[in-house]
Design an enzyme around this catalytic site. Sequence first.
Site, PDB file in Angstrom:
ATOM      1  N   ASN A   1     -10.330   0.286   7.294  1.00 20.37           N
ATOM      2  CA  ASN A   1     -11.722   0.111   7.736  1.00 20.37           C
ATOM      3  C   ASN A   1     -11.885   0.010   9.249  1.00 20.37           C
ATOM      4  O   ASN A   1     -13.002   0.082   9.759  1.00 20.37           O
ATOM      5  CB  ASN A   1     -12.342  -1.135   7.073  1.00 20.37           C
ATOM      6  CG  ASN A   1     -12.422  -0.988   5.562  1.00 20.37           C
ATOM      7  OD1 ASN A   1     -11.980   0.022   5.002  1.00 20.37           O
ATOM      8  ND2 ASN A   1     -12.962  -1.975   4.906  1.00 20.37           N
TER       9      ASN A   1
ATOM     10  N   TYR B   1       0.810  -1.224   0.000  1.00 16.13           N
ATOM     11  CA  TYR B   1       0.000   0.000   0.000  1.00 16.13           C
ATOM     12  C   TYR B   1       0.840   1.270   0.000  1.00 16.13           C
ATOM     13  O   TYR B   1       0.290   2.364  -0.080  1.00 16.13           O
ATOM     14  CB  TYR B   1      -0.930   0.022   1.219  1.00 16.13           C
ATOM     15  CG  TYR B   1      -1.907  -1.118   1.259  1.00 16.13           C
ATOM     16  CD1 TYR B   1      -2.883  -1.257   0.278  1.00 16.13           C
ATOM     17  CD2 TYR B   1      -1.864  -2.072   2.272  1.00 16.13           C
ATOM     18  CE1 TYR B   1      -3.785  -2.313   0.304  1.00 16.13           C
ATOM     19  CE2 TYR B   1      -2.758  -3.126   2.314  1.00 16.13           C
ATOM     20  CZ  TYR B   1      -3.711  -3.245   1.324  1.00 16.13           C
ATOM     21  OH  TYR B   1      -4.610  -4.283   1.350  1.00 16.13           O
TER      22      TYR B   1
ATOM     23  N   HIS C   1      -4.803   5.614  -1.559  1.00 12.17           N
ATOM     24  CA  HIS C   1      -5.528   5.405  -0.303  1.00 12.17           C
ATOM     25  C   HIS C   1      -4.672   5.734   0.919  1.00 12.17           C
ATOM     26  O   HIS C   1      -5.190   5.926   2.004  1.00 12.17           O
ATOM     27  CB  HIS C   1      -6.003   3.954  -0.244  1.00 12.17           C
ATOM     28  CG  HIS C   1      -7.341   3.768   0.402  1.00 12.17           C
ATOM     29  ND1 HIS C   1      -8.302   4.756   0.468  1.00 12.17           N
ATOM     30  CD2 HIS C   1      -7.894   2.689   1.017  1.00 12.17           C
ATOM     31  CE1 HIS C   1      -9.378   4.288   1.084  1.00 12.17           C
ATOM     32  NE2 HIS C   1      -9.155   3.043   1.439  1.00 12.17           N
TER      33      HIS C   1
END
Length: 196
Positions: free
Chosen positions: A76, A24, A29
């Site tokens: 999340n 990531y 994001h």
Amino acid sequence: MFGKKLPGAVEYLIVGLGNPDRKYENTRHNCGWLAIDYFADKLGCRVNRIKFKSFVGECVISGKKALLMKPTTYMNNSGQAVVEAMNFYKLKPENVIVIFDDVSLEVGKMRIRQKGSDGGQKGMRSIIYLSGSDAFPRIKIGIGAKPNPDWDLADWVLSKFTDDERKLLHDRFEDALEAVELMTDGKADRAMNRFN
């Protein structure tokens, strides 16, 4: 100041949302994490201690002791880390500034809000849900809409920025740091007038 604990109580949390795995790194994001890295570099502090399910580092912003945070819970579940730190330092949502990516803003755009809904951002949704409040000041950094409506949104937000986009981001992070300095100095309205 590097890596040292500063005297006095933490008055603000500055939280950048992102995901911890190497795959990531530098993705759209992870805009919040990239912002925190930029802040740490500019403020001369290291975000390298592990606490509250996050990488953290203490620094001084506008004369206030602040904790820079990069939650490692995955996007999340960001609320788990944020609420744990809020409870530990007995901080109100108004003293927690959250920085995250926004697909509805073009790359190089930034928007500041004092409070409100999660706007579909799942990290923010987790923070609001677990804290029971939506009164978190937030700085949304544009990562651009997916270039093709057929693209999967998850694939888009996990794609990397181009070199040109990274230059735009760098300028926004500079603005975001200035906004955080105003917000921690009780001048959120001025920050909004200046940067929105």
